[in-house]
Design a protein around this motif. Structure first.
Motif, short mmCIF file in Angstrom:
data_model
loop_
_atom_site.label_atom_id
_atom_site.label_comp_id
_atom_site.label_asym_id
_atom_site.label_seq_id
_atom_site.Cartn_x
_atom_site.Cartn_y
_atom_site.Cartn_z
N ASN A 121 0.86 -1.34 -0.02
CA ASN A 121 -0.09 0.08 0.07
C ASN A 121 0.91 1.20 0.04
OD1 ASN A 121 -2.50 -1.32 0.02
ND2 ASN A 121 -2.52 -1.47 1.96
N GLU A 122 1.80 1.30 0.73
CA GLU A 122 2.88 2.31 0.70
C GLU A 122 3.47 2.65 -0.79
OE1 GLU A 122 7.20 3.37 2.33
OE2 GLU A 122 5.97 2.38 3.77
N MET A 123 3.66 1.59 -1.56
CA MET A 123 4.41 1.85 -2.80
C MET A 123 3.10 2.26 -3.66
SD MET A 123 7.17 0.52 -2.72
CE MET A 123 7.28 1.03 -1.16
N VAL A 124 1.77 2.20 -3.49
CA VAL A 124 0.78 2.74 -4.18
C VAL A 124 0.70 4.32 -3.54
CG1 VAL A 124 -1.58 2.58 -4.79
CG2 VAL A 124 -0.41 0.68 -4.56
N GLU A 125 0.64 4.49 -2.56
CA GLU A 125 0.61 5.96 -1.82
C GLU A 125 1.69 6.68 -2.44
OE1 GLU A 125 0.38 5.14 2.16
OE2 GLU A 125 -1.32 4.17 2.13
N GLN A 126 2.79 6.33 -2.52
CA GLN A 126 4.19 6.98 -2.91
C GLN A 126 4.01 6.95 -4.50
OE1 GLN A 126 6.63 8.37 -1.19
NE2 GLN A 126 5.51 7.92 0.65
N LYS A 127 3.23 6.64 -5.10
CA LYS A 127 3.18 6.74 -6.70
C LYS A 127 4.27 6.21 -7.51
CE LYS A 127 -0.73 10.08 -7.02
NZ LYS A 127 -1.16 9.78 -5.55
N VAL A 128 4.97 5.13 -6.96
CA VAL A 128 6.33 4.82 -7.71
C VAL A 128 5.91 4.31 -9.09
CG1 VAL A 128 7.25 3.91 -5.26
CG2 VAL A 128 6.04 2.42 -6.81
N ALA A 129 6.98 4.41 -10.12
CA ALA A 129 6.89 3.87 -11.47
C ALA A 129 7.00 2.38 -11.60
CB ALA A 129 7.98 4.62 -12.07
#
Length: 418
Positions: A121-129
Motif C-alpha cells: 500500500n505504501e508503494m501505491v501511496e508513494q506513486k512509484v513507477a
C-alpha cells in the motif's frame, strides 16, 4: 546445453503449485539466514574498487519502490544494501534509468501478510513507477495490490503461483522451474537414471515438487523420487537412509542452509559417493564450514549468479559493492538486490520523456534478451514468451557449474531448458 525439447511441455504443470510449497524451496536463489552471507563457492577473490565510469544521471528522479525482507523471522539487510549500492551506481556512474535519477523508496516487510500489505500500500501511496522485490515469500500478498494499481512488479525469482501468472509481474529468473528443468537436463547428460530430491516436510512442498518434477525428469529419461524429511529433526540420517534405499545416481537438496548442512552430513554417511546437484543455499559459507569443502567438491551447482567468472559484469558488481557498500560481503546473497536494480537500469535505457508505471511496463514488455547482471550467459525476456504457460517468467535458463576442490565454480554452461 539444452534440455530435451519435450521438457518445455512439462513446465505447464507448474501452475499446480501454490505459494506454500514454493516458499519452502524459495532458497533456490538465496539463503534465509543473516548470520553470515558469504557464498564460498561463489567467492569474489578479494576484488577491490576500480575506477567506475563517469556518467551521472541528470534527469528528474524516478521513484522506484524497493521491498525487502528485514526485521522479521527472515531478515536480509544485505539485499537492501546491495540494491542501494546499485541505485547509487546508476545515479553517479551509470546514467540512471533513462537518464533519470533513481529515488529508491525502501520498505522493509517482516515476511508476514500484515507488513507485506503495508509495504504494498505504501508503494501505491508513494506513486512509484515500478516496484522491485528481489526476494521474499509474500509476493502473493503484494502483487495483487501493486499490479492492481497499475504498477509493474519485478522480482529476481518467483515464489508464489500468483507471481508466476500475473502479466504485470516480471520474474527475471525461472526460480524452481528453471532449477528442476535444469537438473533434469543435466541428469540426462550425465547418464543419471535415478535422482532423489531431499526436501523439508513443510505443507505440501514434497507433493508439489513431485508434481512439477515428474514430467520433466520423465521426459529426460530419469526416475524421480522425492524424500520428505521432517524439518524439526537435527539428524535426518534415518529418513534419508530409508528414502535412498533405491540407490539413486544423484541427489539434490531443496531447503535452507540448516537443511543443507544436516542433509549433506547425512549423505556423507548414507551415500558418500553419490552425485550431488546443489542449489545456492547449499553453497553458502556456513554450509561449507560445517560439512567441509571436500563434501561439496565435485558436485554441480545450479545458480543464477557466478562470481567466480572472469567477466566484466562480475567485475562491475564487485567494484560497485566495494565502492558503495564496502561493509557488505559481495560474495553473499546481496547480488539478488543488485541484479534487480541494475536490470531496471538496463530496461530503462529505452525510456524517453516522463517515466510512469505505464511507460515502465511497456519497457519491460519490450525487454528482449537482456543480460542478467553478474550472471554471464543468462538473459531475460519479459514479453510473456519465455514460458508461455507462466507469463510472468522472463527466463527459464540457469547456470550449471562444476565445483572444484577450492569450492569455486568452473566449466559453467547455460542450460536453456528449451
Amino acid at each position: 546445453m539444452k534440455a530435451p525439447r519435450s521438457i518445455r511441455r512439462a513446465l505447464r504443470t507448474t501452475t499446480l503449485l501454490g505459494a506454500t510449497a514454493l516458499l519452502t524451496v524459495g532458497g533456490v536463489t538465496a539463503c534465509a539466514d543473516d548470520s553470515s552471507s558469504s557464498g564460498t563457492a561463489e567467492a569474489t577473490g578479494g576484488a577491490s574498487a576500480a575506477a567506475l565510469p563517469s556518467n551521472p544521471a541528470t534527469g528528474d528522479p524516478i521513484k522506484v519502490g524497493y521491498i525487502t525482507p528485514e526485521g522479521g523471522a527472515i531478515t536480509l539487510p544485505m539485499v537492501r544494501e546491495a540494491g542501494q549500492a546499485a541505485a547509487d551506481y546508476l545515479n553517479n556512474n551509470g546514467g540512471g534509468i533513462g537518464g533519470h535519477k533513481v529515488d529508491l523508496v525502501v520498505c522493509k516487510q517482516q515476511e508476514d501478510p500484515a507488513s507485506a500489505t503495508k509495504c504494498a500500500n505504501e508503494m501505491v501511496e508513494q506513486k512509484v513507477a515500478v516496484v522491485a522485490a528481489p526476494f521474499g515469500g509474500q509476493g502473493a500478498v503484494m502483487v495483487p495490490i501493486i499490479t492492481g494499481a497499475g504498477i509493474p512488479f519485478v522480482a529476481q525469482a518467483p515464489v508464489s503461483q500468483v507471481e508466476m501468472v500475473t502479466p504485470s509481474a516480471s520474474m527475471l529468473s525461472g526460480g524452481i522451474v528453471a532449477v528442476l528443468a535444469g537438473q533434469a537436463a543435466t541428469a540426462a547428460k550425465d547418464g543419471v537414471k535415478k535422482l532423489s530430491i531431499i526436501i523439508g516436510d513443510t505443507g505440501d512442498a514434497a507433493a508439489s515438487v513431485k508434481a512439477v518434477g515428474d514430467p520433466m525428469f520423465k521426459q529426460a529419461g530419469v526416475d524421480l523420487n522425492v524424500v520428505a524429511v521432517p524439518t524439526s529433526v537435527a539428524d535426518p540420517t534415518p529418513q534419508i537412509t530409508a528414502g535412498l534405499a533405491d540407490k539413486p545416481d544423484a541427489v539434490t537438496i531443496l531447503g535452507d542452509t540448516r537443511q543443507c548442512i544436516s542433509s549433506l552430513k547425512a549423505l556423507q554417511t548414507v551415500a558418500p559417493t553419490v552425485k550431488k546437484y546443489l542449489i545456492a543455499t547449499c553453497l553458502d559459507k556456513p554450509v561449507v564450514e560445517a560439512v567441509g569443502p571436500q563434501t561439496i567438491a565435485g558436485a554441480k551447482a545450479f545458480t543464477t549468479v557466478n562470481l567466480s567468472a572472469q567477466d566484466p559484469t562480475v567485475d562491475l558488481y564487485k567494484n560497485v559493492m566495494a565502492t558503495y557498500a564496502p561493509d557488505t560481503d559481495p560474495a553473499g546473497i546481496g547480488y539478488l538486490g543488485y541484479q534487480v536494480i541494475m536490470s531496471l537500469g538496463e530496461v530503462g535505457k529505452s525510456l524517453t520523456g516522463p517515466v510512469t508505471p505505464q511507460t515502465f511496463a511497456a519497457a519491460l514488455a519490450n525487454a528482449k534478451n537482456v543480460p542478467l547482471p553478474a550472471a554471464p550467459g543468462l538473459t531475460f525476456t519479459c514479453n510473456g514468451t519465455a514460458v508461455p504457460a507462466l507469463k510472468a517468467l522472463c527466463s527459464k535458463s540457469i547456470l550449471v557449474s562444476d565445483i572444484d576442490a577450492n569450492t569455486k565454480l568452473e566449466n559453467t554452461v547455460v542450460v536453456n531448458n528449451s
